[in-house]
Design an enzyme around this catalytic site. Structure first.
Site, short mmCIF file in Angstrom:
data_model
loop_
_atom_site.label_atom_id
_atom_site.label_comp_id
_atom_site.label_asym_id
_atom_site.label_seq_id
_atom_site.Cartn_x
_atom_site.Cartn_y
_atom_site.Cartn_z
N MET A 61 34.45 16.44 45.92
CA MET A 61 35.56 15.49 45.79
C MET A 61 36.02 15.07 47.19
SD MET A 61 37.65 16.49 42.41
CE MET A 61 38.71 17.72 43.11
N HIS B 83 31.70 23.02 52.07
CA HIS B 83 30.86 21.92 51.58
C HIS B 83 29.60 21.75 52.44
CE1 HIS B 83 34.95 20.35 50.22
NE2 HIS B 83 34.27 20.40 49.09
#
Ligand code: PAF
Length: 286
Positions: free
Chosen positions: A32, A39
């Site tokens: 997101m 990430h």
């Protein structure tokens, strides 16, 4: 190579179909955005294990309930693209809400029963259906061989794994270790909401997990005692408000009375504005 930014499903399909025709294996990292080292560790794994590393950046309205932080969710696309590029991502998919949900209302959703109703699902009853639905769409759009998810959202990882297995989706779901700050706080895009004192207080999640693990390591097998040790630690931190802590079977997410085999300690606390989650695994071999 320059990173490619593709905002439409049609253009992404053309790009990935072309790559697959030439034999390329696609690795997908759904995100997101507001990327952090958690990430980028997933992106590095996708880069290492596939021919084409794709990441999606989409703040998915379907997984937010009314009153949650959908509109305020932190966003910084320019920074995200630079980080993804440094992590070796080839293609970034950046759809709009209209691109993903062109009819507005979504009539077809994916629900993974049982696991989705416990813990995070009990507090956020519509959350996992929103996650499963968007991840199913992202799998259908990108056709990855492998898709990468962080263990920080351990229940989400289980939901996605079960969805892929139940629907026989041709993708291998890869779980990657939690990335932490030096003081133990698990990286999360929502850490940005923490004020200075709250940031210090937020380490209580990791400290509570450590207390639970220490109890198990010293021979405690009664789940209630392990949970009591974790709860007591959270109680020492006035800025932290405990939502739940649990010692669950790592596959069913059910809480046994006595701990054995693969156990996951789970914790969720509100610390100031954000609600933070964390977990730790332990294998009990008697
Ligand atoms: O973990 C997240 O960031 C999201 O839940 C995901 C998997 C990208 C789905 O929107």
């Amino acid at each position: 190579m320059t990173i490619e930014i593709i905002p439409t499903i049609a253009a992404l399909r053309v790009r990935l179909d072309d790559a697959r025709t030439k034999g390329a294996r696609v690795g997908l990292v759904p995100t997101m955005g507001y990327l952090h080292a958690g990430h980028t560790s997933l992106m590095a794994a996708a880069r290492a294990e596939n021919d084409l590393a794709v990441t999606s950046i989409f703040v998915n309205p379907l997984q937010f309930a009314a009153g949650e932080d959908l509109t305020d969710y932190p966003r910084d696309l320019t920074r995200d693209i630079a980080l993804a590029s440094d992590a070796g991502v080839d293609v970034v998919f950046t759809p709009s809400v209209d691109e993903m949900y062109p009819f507005g209302a979504v009539l077809t959703t994916v629900t993974v029963d049982q696991i989705s109703t416990l813990w995070e699902g009990a507090t956020r009853p519509t959350h996992f259906a929103g996650v499963a639905t968007v991840v199913a769409k992202l799998f259908a759009i990108t056709g990855p061989c492998r898709a990468y998810f962080g263990e920080k959202d351990f229940q989400q990882l289980a939901v996605v794994r079960r969805m892929a297995a139940d629907l026989s989706l041709p993708v291998s779901v890869v779980g990657c270790p939690i990335v932490r700050e030096a003081d133990g706080l698990a990286l999360s895009s929502r850490n940005v909401y923490l004020g200075r004192d709250e940031r210090a207080a937020a380490t209580v999640l990791r400290r509570a997990l450590d207390d639970g693990l220490a109890a198990i390591e010293s021979g405690q097998r009664c789940a209630a005692e392990v949970i009591a040790a974790m709860t007591a630690r959270v109680a020492t931190e006035p800025l932290a408000q405990l939502d739940y802590c649990a010692a669950v079977d790592a596959n069913s997410f059910l809480q046994p009375e006595w701990l054995s085999d693969e156990i996951r300690l789970l914790i969720a606390c509100r610390v100031g504005r954000p609600r933070l989650i964390d977990n730790a695994g332990v294998m009990i071999i008697e």
